[in-house]
Design a protein around this motif. Structure first.
Motif, PDB file in Angstrom:
ATOM      1  N   LEU A 112      34.146  -5.647   4.727  1.00  0.00           N
ATOM      2  CA  LEU A 112      32.883  -5.994   4.071  1.00  0.00           C
ATOM      3  C   LEU A 112      33.115  -6.887   2.860  1.00  0.00           C
ATOM      4  O   LEU A 112      32.390  -7.862   2.650  1.00  0.00           O
ATOM      5  N   THR A 113      34.124  -6.543   2.068  1.00  0.00           N
ATOM      6  CA  THR A 113      34.411  -7.343   0.879  1.00  0.00           C
ATOM      7  C   THR A 113      34.653  -8.789   1.272  1.00  0.00           C
ATOM      8  O   THR A 113      34.074  -9.711   0.685  1.00  0.00           O
ATOM      9  N   VAL A 121      41.846  -7.892  -3.738  1.00  0.00           N
ATOM     10  CA  VAL A 121      42.233  -7.257  -2.478  1.00  0.00           C
ATOM     11  C   VAL A 121      43.448  -7.974  -1.904  1.00  0.00           C
ATOM     12  O   VAL A 121      44.426  -7.351  -1.481  1.00  0.00           O
ATOM     13  N   ALA A 153      40.772  12.567   8.518  1.00  0.00           N
ATOM     14  CA  ALA A 153      41.376  11.558   7.640  1.00  0.00           C
ATOM     15  C   ALA A 153      41.094  10.163   8.167  1.00  0.00           C
ATOM     16  O   ALA A 153      40.712   9.263   7.418  1.00  0.00           O
ATOM     17  N   ALA A 154      41.224   9.995   9.486  1.00  0.00           N
ATOM     18  CA  ALA A 154      41.018   8.674  10.072  1.00  0.00           C
ATOM     19  C   ALA A 154      39.584   8.196   9.846  1.00  0.00           C
ATOM     20  O   ALA A 154      39.362   7.045   9.466  1.00  0.00           O
ATOM     21  N   VAL A 179      28.396   0.334   1.903  1.00  0.00           N
ATOM     22  CA  VAL A 179      28.548   1.420   2.880  1.00  0.00           C
ATOM     23  C   VAL A 179      27.579   2.551   2.532  1.00  0.00           C
ATOM     24  O   VAL A 179      26.858   3.058   3.402  1.00  0.00           O
ATOM     25  N   LEU A 223      42.617  10.318  -0.754  1.00  0.00           N
ATOM     26  CA  LEU A 223      43.352  10.674   0.463  1.00  0.00           C
ATOM     27  C   LEU A 223      44.752  10.082   0.598  1.00  0.00           C
ATOM     28  O   LEU A 223      45.664  10.798   1.004  1.00  0.00           O
ATOM     29  N   ALA A 243      32.058  -3.104  -2.015  1.00  0.00           N
ATOM     30  CA  ALA A 243      31.806  -2.899  -0.591  1.00  0.00           C
ATOM     31  C   ALA A 243      31.399  -1.456  -0.308  1.00  0.00           C
ATOM     32  O   ALA A 243      30.550  -1.204   0.560  1.00  0.00           O
ATOM     33  N   ILE A 244      31.976  -0.510  -1.035  1.00  0.00           N
ATOM     34  CA  ILE A 244      31.601   0.891  -0.824  1.00  0.00           C
ATOM     35  C   ILE A 244      30.129   1.100  -1.178  1.00  0.00           C
ATOM     36  O   ILE A 244      29.428   1.876  -0.542  1.00  0.00           O
ATOM     37  N   VAL A 261      41.514  17.890   4.495  1.00  0.00           N
ATOM     38  CA  VAL A 261      41.752  16.662   5.257  1.00  0.00           C
ATOM     39  C   VAL A 261      43.200  16.216   5.149  1.00  0.00           C
ATOM     40  O   VAL A 261      43.846  15.887   6.156  1.00  0.00           O
ATOM     41  N   LEU A 313      35.876   4.600   7.079  1.00  0.00           N
ATOM     42  CA  LEU A 313      34.609   4.419   6.361  1.00  0.00           C
ATOM     43  C   LEU A 313      34.802   3.867   4.953  1.00  0.00           C
ATOM     44  O   LEU A 313      34.024   3.034   4.497  1.00  0.00           O
ATOM     45  N   TYR A 314      35.828   4.352   4.254  1.00  0.00           N
ATOM     46  CA  TYR A 314      35.914   4.014   2.837  1.00  0.00           C
ATOM     47  C   TYR A 314      37.064   3.064   2.490  1.00  0.00           C
ATOM     48  O   TYR A 314      37.243   2.714   1.335  1.00  0.00           O
ATOM     49  N   PHE A 315      37.876   2.707   3.468  1.00  0.00           N
ATOM     50  CA  PHE A 315      38.914   1.704   3.197  1.00  0.00           C
ATOM     51  C   PHE A 315      38.785   0.489   4.116  1.00  0.00           C
ATOM     52  O   PHE A 315      38.695  -0.631   3.660  1.00  0.00           O
ATOM     53  N   PHE A 316      38.758   0.769   5.425  1.00  0.00           N
ATOM     54  CA  PHE A 316      38.737  -0.333   6.393  1.00  0.00           C
ATOM     55  C   PHE A 316      37.479  -1.159   6.318  1.00  0.00           C
ATOM     56  O   PHE A 316      37.516  -2.356   6.066  1.00  0.00           O
ATOM     57  N   ILE A 317      36.361  -0.470   6.563  1.00  0.00           N
ATOM     58  CA  ILE A 317      35.091  -1.185   6.544  1.00  0.00           C
ATOM     59  C   ILE A 317      34.882  -1.872   5.186  1.00  0.00           C
ATOM     60  O   ILE A 317      34.533  -3.048   5.143  1.00  0.00           O
ATOM     61  N   PRO A 318      35.149  -1.168   4.069  1.00  0.00           N
ATOM     62  CA  PRO A 318      35.009  -1.863   2.787  1.00  0.00           C
ATOM     63  C   PRO A 318      35.873  -3.118   2.642  1.00  0.00           C
ATOM     64  O   PRO A 318      35.403  -4.122   2.100  1.00  0.00           O
ATOM     65  N   VAL A 319      37.096  -3.086   3.136  1.00  0.00           N
ATOM     66  CA  VAL A 319      37.920  -4.293   3.029  1.00  0.00           C
ATOM     67  C   VAL A 319      37.272  -5.433   3.804  1.00  0.00           C
ATOM     68  O   VAL A 319      37.114  -6.551   3.292  1.00  0.00           O
ATOM     69  N   THR A 362      39.263  -1.638  -6.101  1.00  0.00           N
ATOM     70  CA  THR A 362      38.741  -2.980  -5.837  1.00  0.00           C
ATOM     71  C   THR A 362      37.658  -2.973  -4.763  1.00  0.00           C
ATOM     72  O   THR A 362      37.001  -3.976  -4.551  1.00  0.00           O
ATOM     73  N   LEU A 363      37.527  -1.853  -4.063  1.00  0.00           N
ATOM     74  CA  LEU A 363      36.571  -1.821  -2.957  1.00  0.00           C
ATOM     75  C   LEU A 363      35.195  -1.326  -3.384  1.00  0.00           C
ATOM     76  O   LEU A 363      34.312  -1.156  -2.540  1.00  0.00           O
ATOM     77  N   PHE A 383      49.848   4.966  11.831  1.00  0.00           N
ATOM     78  CA  PHE A 383      49.010   5.656  10.857  1.00  0.00           C
ATOM     79  C   PHE A 383      49.812   5.975   9.602  1.00  0.00           C
ATOM     80  O   PHE A 383      49.303   5.897   8.487  1.00  0.00           O
ATOM     81  N   LEU A 424      37.483   9.038   7.482  1.00  0.00           N
ATOM     82  CA  LEU A 424      37.268   8.691   6.072  1.00  0.00           C
ATOM     83  C   LEU A 424      37.962   7.390   5.701  1.00  0.00           C
ATOM     84  O   LEU A 424      37.424   6.580   4.952  1.00  0.00           O
ATOM     85  N   VAL A 425      39.160   7.202   6.242  1.00  0.00           N
ATOM     86  CA  VAL A 425      39.891   5.970   5.937  1.00  0.00           C
ATOM     87  C   VAL A 425      39.138   4.765   6.487  1.00  0.00           C
ATOM     88  O   VAL A 425      39.000   3.740   5.818  1.00  0.00           O
ATOM     89  N   PHE A 452      47.738   0.439  -2.211  1.00  0.00           N
ATOM     90  CA  PHE A 452      46.578  -0.438  -2.345  1.00  0.00           C
ATOM     91  C   PHE A 452      45.600   0.110  -3.379  1.00  0.00           C
ATOM     92  O   PHE A 452      45.260   1.283  -3.368  1.00  0.00           O
TER      93      PHE A 452
END
Lengths: 289, 304
Positions: free
Chosen positions: B31-32, B276, B17-18, A129, A160, A125-126, A88, B23-29, A121-122, A107, B20-21, A117
């Motif tokens: 969601l938090t 955050v 990459a997009a 998910v 990543l 929330a993870i 990836v 799913l595991y960074f954007f949405i979590p932020v 801390t997430l 990007f 995963l980012v 970041f």
């Protein structure tokens, strides 16, 4: 000049030695107690507290099938995560470095922000998910909460930002000429990437894969949080459950042996690949505690 | 047409990459932030929750533990950062530089060891250093021979050990950056300063330190953020007992791993939302003030 050196070297050595004492003594203890019935400080002793008691008994855990299950799990986690991170981030890094497309700049700065970041801390929330994934029909059993796949994907994703950055940096350093030649000769972008570019950045691939494998092999928090049968998941969680077990006597010798067992592959990796690893560490690893 | 095709290729490369980012960074932020505005917990379940606005944040302000946990975090970060991540990192880098190359390398590798050791193994090591007599190393080597009282030091000096454990990991980060910066100083400047009769301290003060301005600032801010949000080794070491419940660990405990079984997702999310927020601010600072590009891209030293 000579005088300065002669005066400072022993002093510097002494100071560093004292400062390094906890590290030296700590690893020494780990090593000694692995082969002792018990230890008083650094002194191996037998049941009665007399000097001696050297034994291989602590390594009997190797006969326990549990340890091989967790070792296998740990290996799978580290391996799949490493492959994922490589694929990836190499492809993303390549695009960020070489291909013009709308959104590239944003990007790129996004990966920068992510790199700075703190992903840890997430975790809460993870968790949500992953729970959501669990409800999905087929995907759920493979990447949801309390699945190995879920843990692997989370570990991969959190790795990543570093991976993409590193790969981009390495691609940046490759000369344009080779690539342009390939493209002009009618090579597709993908083939150029795979056959021409990837071989050029072998040191970067080595650095990232060693680092990812080591991270995966040592990872504790994510498996511990997202696998409810946590104690039997990977070596780290297995060892942790041994450390904090409620049974009366914790056998430190065995603990040390399991610890050394987990540390050995990392030490081997480290000895042989130091110079690759430096690229990661000097490049701002996320570990950073 | 050609241009269009080209741009699509870029997206194919970036797609995994997009995803995963997101799913595991954007949405979590998101969601938090979202969960932090609800009263979701294992008592309400995942269906009976409701929006509570800023209630969780008000709760943080009024919570009896907020002040002490905040102070704990502050002490932990400040001590680890100043004594180890910056102080020790700098000291080891300079001292190792003034040694025969081989010896310096050995020490640098030694200081990297804590970073590459699996955290559970590493913490186990410290636990044993601190353990009761006659097993504990500190007691056996440094207390009993001098006739001093022994103890299990971990509960007594938990914060000290939290700092030591993380400090010995963290020092290597600064050490590497500082080492490479020192090595980047042209050798003739160093030699000429010696010829001119500069003392070791003068040289450190007037030649080495000015060269380290940016690495110093970078290590300080970067490691501040890392320390604020890291809690793994404290979780393994004391699980937050004996006054070591730092903010990040508090949030983790509230939402995912507490003794009472009621997982307060909303409250925990609010706690981590604070982090955050801090993280985003730091990230912006990095982008703005550090040549992040240079620092991250270029490996400054190839070999140790």
């Amino acid at each position: 000049m000579k005088k300065h050196r002669d005066y400072f070297t022993p002093l510097a050595f002494l100071i560093l030695l004292v400062l390094s004492l906890p590290i030296i003594v700590g690893y020494l203890w780990l090593f000694i107690s692995t082969f002792s019935e018990r230890t008083y400080g650094l002194k191996p002793v037998d049941i009665n507290g007399n000097f001696g008691g050297l034994t291989l008994k602590n390594w009997q855990f190797l006969h326990n099938p549990d340890i091989w299950i967790v070792t296998f799990n740990t290996f799978i986690l580290a391996l799949l995560m490493t492959i994922g991170v490589l694929v990836v981030s190499a492809s993303a890094g390549y695009a960020l470095s070489r291909i013009k497309f709308p959104g590239r700049k944003s990007f790129l700065s996004l990966t920068l922000v992510l790199h700075a970041f703190p992903s840890i801390t997430l975790l809460i929330a993870i968790y949500f998910v992953l729970r959501f994934f669990s409800h999905l029909p087929v995907l759920g059993s493979f990447m949801g909460y309390n699945t190995m796949g879920g843990v692997i994907l989370v570990s991969l994703a959190l790795q990543l930002p570093l991976g993409m950055w590193l790969m981009k940096g390495f691609f940046d350093a490759v000369s344009w000429d080779i690539e342009r030649a390939a493209l002009i000769d009618g090579c597709s972008r993908f083939r150029t990437f795979w056959n021409i570019m990837v071989p050029q950045i072998r040191p970067g691939i080595a650095a990232l894969s060693i680092f990812s494998f080591m991270t995966g092999w040592s990872s504790f928090l994510i498996p511990y949080t997202f696998l409810t049968s946590g104690s039997k998941a990977v070596i780290s969680t297995y060892l942790n459950s041994m450390m904090h077990s409620d049974s009366l006597s914790i056998q430190y010798g065995v603990l040390a042996a399991v610890g050394l067992f987990q540390l050995i592959p990392i030490l081997i990796f480290y000895t042989f690949n130091q110079r690759y690893l430096m690229k990661i560490f000097s490049g701002g690893s996320h570990g950073g505690v | 047409m050609r241009k269009h095709k080209r741009s699509l290729t870029g997206y194919w490369f970036i797609l995994p990459a997009a995803v995963l980012v997101v799913l595991y960074f954007f949405i979590p932020v998101i969601l938090t932030l979202g969960i932090s505005l609800t009263n979701m917990s294992s008592v309400t379940g995942f269906s009976n929750w409701s929006w509570t606005g800023l209630a969780n944040y008000i709760k943080i302000l009024k919570h009896p533990d907020s002040g002490s946990n905040f102070a704990t975090t502050l002490i932990y970060v400040a001590c680890t950062l100043s004594f180890f991540n910056v102080g020790m990192g700098l000291l080891v880098a300079i001292l190792a530089h003034h040694m025969p190359k081989r010896l310096g390398e050995i020490f640098r590798s030694l200081w990297l060891l804590p970073r590459i050791t699996p955290p559970v193994v590493y913490v186990l090591m410290w636990t044993m250093l601190a353990a009761d007599a006659p097993y504990g190393v500190i007691n056996q080597l440094f207390r009993i021979p001098f006739g001093l009282s022994t103890s299990n030091w971990l509960p007594e000096y938990a914060m000290l050990f939290a700092v030591l454990v993380n400090g010995y990991i963290g020092a290597s980060f600064g050490m590497i950056l500082f080492s490479s910066a020192i090595e980047a100083i042209p050798n003739d400047i160093m030699v000429s300063s010696l010829v001119d009769g500069a003392s070791f301290f003068n040289r450190a003060r007037y030649i080495i330190l000015p060269q380290l301005k940016w690495p110093l600032l970078f290590v300080t801010t970067y490691q501040t953020l890392s320390l604020l949000t890291s809690f793994e080794s404290i979780l393994i070491l004391t699980d937050g007992n004996f006054g070591t419940e730092v903010w990040a660990l508090w949030s983790y405990h509230k939402a995912l791993n507490n003794y009472y079984g009621n997982f307060q997702y909303g409250f925990g999310a609010a706690l981590s939302a604070v982090l955050v927020f801090v993280g985003v601010i730091f990230a912006i600072i990095y982008l703005k003030y550090f040549k992040f590009n240079d620092l991250v891209k270029e490996p400054l030293i190839d070999e140790l």
